[in-house]
Design an enzyme around this catalytic site. Structure first.
Site, short mmCIF file in Angstrom:
data_model
loop_
_atom_site.label_atom_id
_atom_site.label_comp_id
_atom_site.label_asym_id
_atom_site.label_seq_id
_atom_site.Cartn_x
_atom_site.Cartn_y
_atom_site.Cartn_z
N ASP A 49 14.96 44.49 -7.15
CA ASP A 49 14.27 43.74 -8.20
C ASP A 49 14.62 42.26 -8.05
OD1 ASP A 49 12.93 43.81 -11.04
OD2 ASP A 49 14.69 42.50 -11.21
N TYR A 54 14.91 33.64 -9.56
CA TYR A 54 16.30 33.94 -9.13
C TYR A 54 16.72 33.19 -7.87
CZ TYR A 54 15.62 38.13 -12.07
OH TYR A 54 15.34 38.99 -13.08
N LYS A 79 8.65 38.75 -9.64
CA LYS A 79 8.02 38.33 -10.90
C LYS A 79 7.66 36.85 -10.82
CE LYS A 79 11.84 40.93 -12.93
NZ LYS A 79 12.99 40.59 -12.08
N HIS A 112 6.99 37.61 -15.79
CA HIS A 112 8.41 37.62 -16.18
C HIS A 112 8.63 37.56 -17.70
CE1 HIS A 112 12.48 36.56 -14.14
NE2 HIS A 112 12.70 37.18 -15.27
N1 LIG Z 1 13.23 40.62 -16.43
C1 LIG Z 1 14.17 39.84 -16.88
O1 LIG Z 1 13.95 38.94 -17.71
C2 LIG Z 1 15.57 40.01 -16.37
C3 LIG Z 1 16.64 39.34 -16.98
C4 LIG Z 1 17.91 39.55 -16.48
C5 LIG Z 1 18.10 40.41 -15.40
N2 LIG Z 1 17.04 41.03 -14.80
C6 LIG Z 1 17.22 41.95 -13.64
O2 LIG Z 1 18.14 42.97 -14.00
C7 LIG Z 1 19.21 42.97 -13.05
C8 LIG Z 1 20.50 43.43 -13.70
O3 LIG Z 1 20.84 42.62 -14.80
P1 LIG Z 1 22.10 41.62 -14.78
O4 LIG Z 1 22.35 41.22 -13.38
O5 LIG Z 1 21.82 40.61 -15.81
O6 LIG Z 1 23.27 42.49 -15.38
P2 LIG Z 1 23.96 43.91 -15.14
O7 LIG Z 1 23.42 44.59 -13.94
O8 LIG Z 1 23.92 44.62 -16.45
O9 LIG Z 1 25.45 43.47 -14.90
C9 LIG Z 1 25.87 42.79 -13.73
C10 LIG Z 1 27.32 42.42 -13.92
O10 LIG Z 1 28.11 43.59 -14.11
C11 LIG Z 1 29.11 43.69 -13.08
N3 LIG Z 1 29.14 45.10 -12.63
C12 LIG Z 1 28.23 45.74 -11.88
N4 LIG Z 1 28.57 47.03 -11.71
C13 LIG Z 1 29.76 47.20 -12.35
C14 LIG Z 1 30.63 48.31 -12.51
N5 LIG Z 1 30.35 49.50 -11.99
N6 LIG Z 1 31.75 48.12 -13.24
C15 LIG Z 1 32.05 46.92 -13.77
N7 LIG Z 1 31.28 45.83 -13.66
C16 LIG Z 1 30.13 45.97 -12.94
C17 LIG Z 1 28.66 42.78 -11.99
O11 LIG Z 1 29.79 42.23 -11.35
P3 LIG Z 1 29.92 42.19 -9.75
O12 LIG Z 1 28.68 41.52 -9.24
O13 LIG Z 1 31.16 41.38 -9.54
O14 LIG Z 1 30.06 43.58 -9.27
C18 LIG Z 1 27.90 41.69 -12.74
O15 LIG Z 1 28.78 40.72 -13.25
C19 LIG Z 1 19.23 41.52 -12.56
O16 LIG Z 1 20.01 41.37 -11.39
C20 LIG Z 1 17.77 41.25 -12.41
O17 LIG Z 1 17.27 41.84 -11.22
C21 LIG Z 1 15.78 40.85 -15.28
#
Ligand SMILES: NC(=O)c1ccc[n+]([C@@H]2O[C@H](COP(=O)([O-])OP(=O)(O)OC[C@H]3O[C@@H](n4cnc5c(N)ncnc54)[C@H](OP(=O)(O)O)[C@@H]3O)[C@@H](O)[C@H]2O)c1
Length: 288
Positions: A49, A54, A79, A112
């Site tokens: 994704d 990004y 997006k 988005h």
């Molecule tokens: N559509 C939208 O508006 C929107 C907005 C935000 C995000 N997104 C998408 O959603 C994806 C995921 O959301 P996100 O990146 O905001 O947050 P997330 O996946 O909920 O959390 C990522 C964070 O959690 C840590 N983490 C990952 N796996 C872990 C585990 N097993 N144990 C402990 N910590 C862990 C990661 O650290 P490390 O990297 O150090 O492992 C990172 O700091 C994004 O990358 C993006 O593709 C979309």
């Protein structure tokens, strides 16, 4: 449906199959390099994704190419950003994303956010025009599925009134403590697959007492509890991680099952971990 691994798929409302777990790429090219993305591919992720916002499309394209794995084995979503909305702008944005990704088609393309800004009054027209561009890209075979992100029910309604192609996906913030039930129910009733961004609340819910309690009960990590919760709700989680260990852990979701009681407890836990983002509000700085 019983899911057994991250390559198992849901079928979108147009018949396209989509894997049940993705790899999120926001901040996944730290230091401007492809290593995290190469690592994710090596760990078995095939559904990625990304978004023009990004800055990771180019790196994802490079990592896919370097893998030597055929393009068709990947499922790539990107997006358009808020300043790329509108009929002409959306088509241009799509072409630029394809170029950065080094591919000639997308698996899924999303709007988005439903509004370029919280105070935008013309969002109805802008969304409809943007969607018309996506419909044409879809009908021309340049993208296998089209959808939305951060759309609330009234935003979706506006599109459903006149669309030729119904949205297949709505990607929203979804994690224990912030599950946007109104949006989830609305989408499910209309055959729109819900995807969870920040499925582990970007780490903000990992210390919540219920999540910690359940992690101990099932002998898994708090992150796995969050991701399993999304899966059992029929919602596609998109976890991002930079470490191989956590990448693997985030795929290890199929050897345990949360009981109905625990699902209800998570669903009814106090609000937690909200990012502060909402399409109709300036970003709220939430106290942690
Ligand atoms: N559509 C939208 O508006 C929107 C907005 C935000 C995000 N997104 C998408 O959603 C994806 C995921 O959301 P996100 O990146 O905001 O947050 P997330 O996946 O909920 O959390 C990522 C964070 O959690 C840590 N983490 C990952 N796996 C872990 C585990 N097993 N144990 C402990 N910590 C862990 C990661 O650290 P490390 O990297 O150090 O492992 C990172 O700091 C994004 O990358 C993006 O593709 C979309």
């Amino acid at each position: 449906m019983r899911l057994t691994g991250i390559s198992d798929t849901y079928v979108l409302n147009n018949g396209v199959e989509i894997p049940c777990v993705a790899f999120g790429t926001y901040k996944a090219a730290e230091g401007d390099n492809v290593e995290i993305l190469k690592r994710a591919i090596a760990c078995g992720y095939r559904y990625f994704d990304t978004a023009s916002f990004y800055g990771t499309e180019t790196y994802l394209g490079q990592a896919v190419k370097a893998s030597g794995i055929p393009r068709e084995e990947f499922f790539i979503t990107t997006k358009m950003w808020k300043d790329e909305m509108g009929y002409e702008a959306a088509k241009e944005a799509f072409a630029k994303s394809l170029e950065r990704l080094g591919t000639d088609y997308l698996d899924l393309y999303l709007i988005h956010w439903p509004q370029p800004s919280p105070d935008c009054r013309e969002w109805r027209t802008i969304d409809a025009e943007t969607w018309r561009a996506l419909e044409e890209l879809y009908e021309a075979g340049k993208v296998r599925a089209i959808g939305l992100s951060n759309f609330l029910p009234h935003h979706v309604e506006n599109l459903l009134k006149n669309c030729r192609v119904r949205p297949m996906v709505n990607q929203i913030e979804f994690h224990p403590g912030h599950t946007q039930e109104t949006v989830v129910a609305y989408c499910k009733e209309r055959g729109i697959l819900v995807q969870a961004w920040s499925p582990i609340g970007r780490g903000r819910v990992l210390e919540d007492e219920l999540i910690v309690e359940l992690a101990a009960k099932y002998s898994v990590s708090p992150a796995q509890v969050c991701l399993r919760y999304a899966l059992q709700r029929g919602v596609v989680p998109l976890p991002k991680s930079s470490s191989e260990e956590r990448m693997r852990q985030n795929q290890d979701l199929f050897s345990f099952e949360l009981t109905e009681e625990d699902m209800y407890r998570i669903g009814a836990m106090p609000p937690a971990g909200w990012s502060g983002e909402h399409p109709e509000r300036e970003r709220v700085r939430v106290k942690r």
